[in-house]
Design an enzyme around this catalytic site. Structure first.
Site, mmCIF file in Angstrom:
data_model
loop_
_atom_site.group_PDB
_atom_site.id
_atom_site.type_symbol
_atom_site.label_atom_id
_atom_site.label_comp_id
_atom_site.label_asym_id
_atom_site.label_seq_id
_atom_site.Cartn_x
_atom_site.Cartn_y
_atom_site.Cartn_z
ATOM 1 N N HIS A 14 0.949 -1.471 0.106
ATOM 2 C CA HIS A 14 0.000 0.073 -0.034
ATOM 3 C C HIS A 14 0.986 1.311 -0.114
ATOM 4 O O HIS A 14 2.104 1.367 0.222
ATOM 5 C CB HIS A 14 -0.825 0.220 1.224
ATOM 6 N N CYS A 23 5.997 6.750 4.080
ATOM 7 C CA CYS A 23 4.908 5.955 3.755
ATOM 8 C C CYS A 23 4.128 6.387 2.695
ATOM 9 O O CYS A 23 3.167 5.695 2.205
ATOM 10 C CB CYS A 23 4.070 5.612 4.971
ATOM 11 N N HIS A 27 5.000 0.536 -0.524
ATOM 12 C CA HIS A 27 5.870 -0.385 0.347
ATOM 13 C C HIS A 27 4.745 -1.524 0.627
ATOM 14 O O HIS A 27 3.588 -1.351 0.748
ATOM 15 C CB HIS A 27 6.384 0.365 1.703
ATOM 16 N N HIS A 29 3.703 -4.715 4.023
ATOM 17 C CA HIS A 29 3.943 -5.232 5.425
ATOM 18 C C HIS A 29 3.674 -6.590 5.293
ATOM 19 O O HIS A 29 2.748 -7.084 4.416
ATOM 20 C CB HIS A 29 2.871 -4.378 6.229
ATOM 21 N N HIS A 67 -1.823 -10.358 -0.489
ATOM 22 C CA HIS A 67 -0.949 -10.316 -1.724
ATOM 23 C C HIS A 67 -1.701 -9.545 -2.827
ATOM 24 O O HIS A 67 -1.570 -9.882 -3.902
ATOM 25 C CB HIS A 67 -0.595 -11.778 -2.398
ATOM 26 N N GLU A 109 1.306 -3.805 11.791
ATOM 27 C CA GLU A 109 2.196 -3.669 10.425
ATOM 28 C C GLU A 109 3.545 -4.019 10.775
ATOM 29 O O GLU A 109 4.521 -4.179 9.621
ATOM 30 C CB GLU A 109 1.871 -2.088 10.149
#
Length: 120
Positions: A14, A23, A27, A29, A67, A109
């Site tokens: 996201h 952010c 990137h 998580h 995913h 996260e």
């Protein structure tokens, strides 16, 4: 009062809209999700809710988020995919199945940062 906890994981990417910092870039998580159900009454078996039922319902939600690029998910097109909003999304989805038994959802996260959503 009885409290149950079930944990699941999913991985997704996201970026945060309207954010000034790292952010705002794409990137990913490896998210950890904890779901809590609470209640006073046990069924005739002595359970609040069977763990396998909670795990199945949680897995239905996390598989939907696994995913993918969260910003393209139907819900997160308009809602910023922050940890807080992901926790609320999962909470709302599980509340449809379990009603007021859902007490909170915690979304991690990273190993050191989590957001929790619950209703008072």
């Amino acid at each position: 009062m009885f409290k149950l906890r079930v944990i699941d994981h999913f991985a997704s990417a996201h970026f945060l809209r309207d954010y000034n910092g790292k952010c705002e870039n794409l990137h990913g998580h490896n998210w950890k999700v904890e779901v809590y159900l609470e209640g006073n009454e046990l069924d005739k078996t002595g359970m609040l809710v069977d763990f396998k039922v909670i795990k199945k319902e949680l897995k239905n939600v996390t598989e939907e988020l696994d995913h993918i690029f969260l910003n393209e998910h139907e819900y997160f097109i308009k809602v910023n995919p922050t940890s807080e909003n992901i926790a609320k999304y999962i909470y709302d989805r599980l509340k449809v199945k379990f009603g007021d038994l859902v007490s909170s959802v915690v979304v991690w996260e990273s190993e050191t940062a989590a957001a929790e959503y619950y209703e008072k």
